[in-house]
Design a protein around this motif. Sequence first.
Motif, PDB file in Angstrom:
ATOM      1  N   ASN A 508      20.185  71.614  95.179  1.00  0.00           N
ATOM      2  CA  ASN A 508      19.793  72.955  94.720  1.00  0.00           C
ATOM      3  C   ASN A 508      20.955  73.714  94.078  1.00  0.00           C
ATOM      4  O   ASN A 508      20.752  74.778  93.501  1.00  0.00           O
ATOM      5  N   LEU A 509      22.160  73.165  94.189  1.00  0.00           N
ATOM      6  CA  LEU A 509      23.321  73.824  93.606  1.00  0.00           C
ATOM      7  C   LEU A 509      23.511  73.310  92.188  1.00  0.00           C
ATOM      8  O   LEU A 509      23.698  72.110  91.974  1.00  0.00           O
ATOM      9  N   PRO A 510      23.469  74.170  91.168  1.00  0.00           N
ATOM     10  CA  PRO A 510      23.609  73.691  89.782  1.00  0.00           C
ATOM     11  C   PRO A 510      25.026  73.222  89.512  1.00  0.00           C
ATOM     12  O   PRO A 510      25.991  73.668  90.138  1.00  0.00           O
ATOM     13  N   ASP A 511      25.143  72.323  88.550  1.00  0.00           N
ATOM     14  CA  ASP A 511      26.459  71.835  88.164  1.00  0.00           C
ATOM     15  C   ASP A 511      27.259  72.895  87.405  1.00  0.00           C
ATOM     16  O   ASP A 511      28.498  72.867  87.418  1.00  0.00           O
ATOM     17  N   VAL A 512      26.556  73.793  86.733  1.00  0.00           N
ATOM     18  CA  VAL A 512      27.220  74.791  85.890  1.00  0.00           C
ATOM     19  C   VAL A 512      26.718  76.188  86.253  1.00  0.00           C
ATOM     20  O   VAL A 512      25.517  76.390  86.452  1.00  0.00           O
ATOM     21  N   GLU A 513      27.641  77.116  86.350  1.00  0.00           N
ATOM     22  CA  GLU A 513      27.302  78.526  86.534  1.00  0.00           C
ATOM     23  C   GLU A 513      27.702  79.274  85.252  1.00  0.00           C
ATOM     24  O   GLU A 513      28.870  79.266  84.869  1.00  0.00           O
ATOM     25  N   ILE A 519      24.604  84.129  74.540  1.00  0.00           N
ATOM     26  CA  ILE A 519      24.365  82.711  74.272  1.00  0.00           C
ATOM     27  C   ILE A 519      23.552  82.075  75.395  1.00  0.00           C
ATOM     28  O   ILE A 519      22.700  81.206  75.162  1.00  0.00           O
ATOM     29  N   PHE A 520      23.792  82.511  76.630  1.00  0.00           N
ATOM     30  CA  PHE A 520      23.217  81.848  77.803  1.00  0.00           C
ATOM     31  C   PHE A 520      22.151  82.700  78.487  1.00  0.00           C
ATOM     32  O   PHE A 520      21.956  82.602  79.712  1.00  0.00           O
ATOM     33  N   ASP A 521      21.436  83.523  77.725  1.00  0.00           N
ATOM     34  CA  ASP A 521      20.389  84.345  78.335  1.00  0.00           C
ATOM     35  C   ASP A 521      19.351  83.489  79.048  1.00  0.00           C
ATOM     36  O   ASP A 521      18.848  83.856  80.119  1.00  0.00           O
ATOM     37  N   ILE A 522      19.024  82.334  78.499  1.00  0.00           N
ATOM     38  CA  ILE A 522      17.998  81.478  79.106  1.00  0.00           C
ATOM     39  C   ILE A 522      18.499  80.781  80.362  1.00  0.00           C
ATOM     40  O   ILE A 522      17.705  80.266  81.165  1.00  0.00           O
ATOM     41  N   LEU A 523      19.823  80.749  80.574  1.00  0.00           N
ATOM     42  CA  LEU A 523      20.407  80.007  81.701  1.00  0.00           C
ATOM     43  C   LEU A 523      21.036  80.915  82.751  1.00  0.00           C
ATOM     44  O   LEU A 523      21.507  80.417  83.773  1.00  0.00           O
ATOM     45  N   ALA A 531      19.047  75.994  84.383  1.00  0.00           N
ATOM     46  CA  ALA A 531      20.445  75.701  84.699  1.00  0.00           C
ATOM     47  C   ALA A 531      20.552  74.587  85.742  1.00  0.00           C
ATOM     48  O   ALA A 531      21.455  73.745  85.678  1.00  0.00           O
ATOM     49  N   ARG A 532      19.640  74.541  86.716  1.00  0.00           N
ATOM     50  CA  ARG A 532      19.699  73.531  87.770  1.00  0.00           C
ATOM     51  C   ARG A 532      19.411  72.129  87.241  1.00  0.00           C
ATOM     52  O   ARG A 532      19.812  71.133  87.847  1.00  0.00           O
ATOM     53  N   LEU A 593      19.516  66.658  76.040  1.00  0.00           N
ATOM     54  CA  LEU A 593      18.146  66.192  76.242  1.00  0.00           C
ATOM     55  C   LEU A 593      17.272  67.259  76.884  1.00  0.00           C
ATOM     56  O   LEU A 593      16.048  67.061  76.996  1.00  0.00           O
ATOM     57  N   GLU A 594      17.867  68.354  77.317  1.00  0.00           N
ATOM     58  CA  GLU A 594      17.133  69.433  77.973  1.00  0.00           C
ATOM     59  C   GLU A 594      16.633  70.442  76.935  1.00  0.00           C
ATOM     60  O   GLU A 594      17.317  70.714  75.932  1.00  0.00           O
TER      61      GLU A 594
END
Length: 791
Positions: A508-513, A519-523, A531-532, A593-594
């Motif tokens: 459940n912990l994402p690789d990136v915060e 730029i990253f509004d969606i994440l 993001a996960r 690929l995401e």
Amino acid sequence: MQFVHSPLTWAFFLVLVPLVIHLINMMRHKRVQWAAMDFLLRSYKKHRRWVWLKQLLLLLLRMLAIAVVVAMLAKLVTNDKFSALFGNQTTHHFVLLDDSLSMSDRAAGSEAFDRARRAIAQIAARAANEGTSQKITLLRYSRARQGTGSGSTFSEESDTDAAAKQFEAQSVTVADLSAERATPSLEAQLEEKERSFNVTQLAVGPAEAIELAGQLIAESDDNKAILHLVSDFRSTDWQQPGDLRDALGKIEKTGVEIRFLRCVKSDSANLAITELTPAEGTQAAGVPLFVDVKVTNYSATAAEQIPIKIRSTFHATSADGKESAAETSDLPDLLIDRIEPGATVSRQFQVFFPTAGQHSLQASLPMDAVEADNHRWCVIDLAIGDPVLIVDGDADQRSQYYLESMFRPGTKTRTGILPESQPPSFLRDVAPEELERFQAIYLMNVAQLDQRALQNLQQYVEQGGGLAIFMGPNCNASFYTNWYADGTGLFPAPLTRVRNLEPNANPNLPDVEFDNNPIFDILFGKRNPFARSIRINRFMATPDLWKPPSDSSIEVMATLRNRKPLILQRRFGDGRVVAVLTTLAPDWNNWALEPSFIVVALQLQSYLSEQHLTHHQRLVGAPLQIQLDATRYRPEIAFSLPATNNGPSLEVDLTAKPFGVTEDSPLLSATLGLDPQTGSMNNQTSDSGVYEARLRTLDGVPNRRRYPININTIESDLSMPSTVELAESLKPVNVTVSDADQLLFENSVEAGQSWGEFFLWTLIAILIVEQFVAYSASYHSPSSVRAGGLG
């Protein structure tokens, strides 16, 4: 002879009050027969004439005192006959008329500018009725701005007489009236001139007019001078009038009387459109575009239910450069529920133009105190697409493939981005000017670059370009560390080696915060599902103890779960650099690929090209310069100016001259709004709207360029200091502030001779004499009798 306050002259009938009181007292006397009074009667008859004389004198003194008080309050002024006969005295009125945008305030049902014109007519009429010699010089703020503009000053080393003659010629040209004799015929001439006077859309203050008036006063040889400022005296210019106070102080020291005629009595509620600009994003034909519009409430009360009308003008351009007829359409209105006092509210709307060209937008508000600031224009110059440069250092060009797929997803779906792929050697061989045509540059998996390429990239970014750098297996960590140059280079971090990201024990912990960046509004957000789903396997690591220097513009935009930076950015000059320490192709991660990466890639492109898409804010009155490539265009330019008062648009023809000191300059330049002979500003750009320049190439192909010019909203703030605050802010300069609707001439040298001070001293003398006469005319018992009575 005349009274300034003529209605008060009815008070002269009050001089009869002492006489009426005396007669009433006489009617109250009764005759009483008393034998002991015979002796007194004989004594009274002996001194009767002297007693009557003293009583009559006392009555006359009291009547005269009342008459003097009335004459002083009514302000008696007479022509200075003796000065006119023996001194040849001349009074010169220097009238400065404010015709800036704020004077279009419709307070009390009429424009402040109309009241200003009436006040000037009163000054001229009073001066024409005087027996002494009177002159009038009339100068508008907008004309003074032209007179003190570039090219209108004199060299300190020039001949004094020549400079004086040049200044005199300039002042005659700038002034609407120059030292004209005040006669009844001048009143008719002034009335004719005032018909052509209109309030302008300029944000011009009184500084230039006061400066020019000071020079004119210094050149004048008249006996007396009066400086009239006819204006609305808004807080913008007069809240802290340091320089203006100094300029007025110098004029006052020469013996000039300074008068302010105020044309507005109170603040007015006013709304203004302060911005109309495209939002961040790709600007290309066939791609929907968002536009921001901002409205500011320059009022002390809230405004509610404000509609904004949007009008678009579409100019379709064919392949040969020809434009079809303009198509104008109204978009759905925007509505602002409420704007608090002094607040600015923004709304966003979407426009769509199917073909390339320069298309225009106009936003409008309902009519209020100032009409001109209710409209604003912008021109959107849409190309077929935004060109971007892609440099992939991988022989297989996998990163290039994925990036081009996002920018060109298919024939029916358009992003407006036109990718152009080149090898790394292109950055070395290309001219720096050629890179300027790209909205952004992407470096992916590039091992290293030579010094020439680095210089070209540095110049590109410094001038506002956007650079994105992605790592890969070919990347040389030491090269990028050297490019970092201890924080002074383009690259935003030093690098050590490629590292693997340890397996994630917590799914459940994402690789990136990700940081909170457009730029990253969606994440953005710790529990974001997009993001996960991103998995990072390898990355290029920074030194363990490294952090961005506190005094630099370097920022960490995304961090791995091991607290190592993944994405960094820095500002360099006017541009931006974004570095991603992993691959763009799905080699070291699965991000490409995401579905979220497509959105991020488009947002990154908008972020990098933001400086390239900056819209210049051109303001009314500022010169408009246009530059042409001499190898492509003819020097003839035809300008179409915005139509005023629903009339036809004006045409101005200019000829572009070589830009620079050499006649063989590759650039041609022409400037609208500047006199080509003197270099001083004129009124060619004094109206807001869209200005159109019609050009032709050397082959005769027509070309059009459009430029929006909007008002300076500093004039939209209609707040104003009170009369007391205005006078206090100008101390120690002595200024008389009056209402233009009630033009006063108290203590005025232009009225010949003011008798106010004379009447004051006369009144004091009359009251002193009246006391002596009253004491003499009354009965006083001898001191011995008074003393005996007391005993």
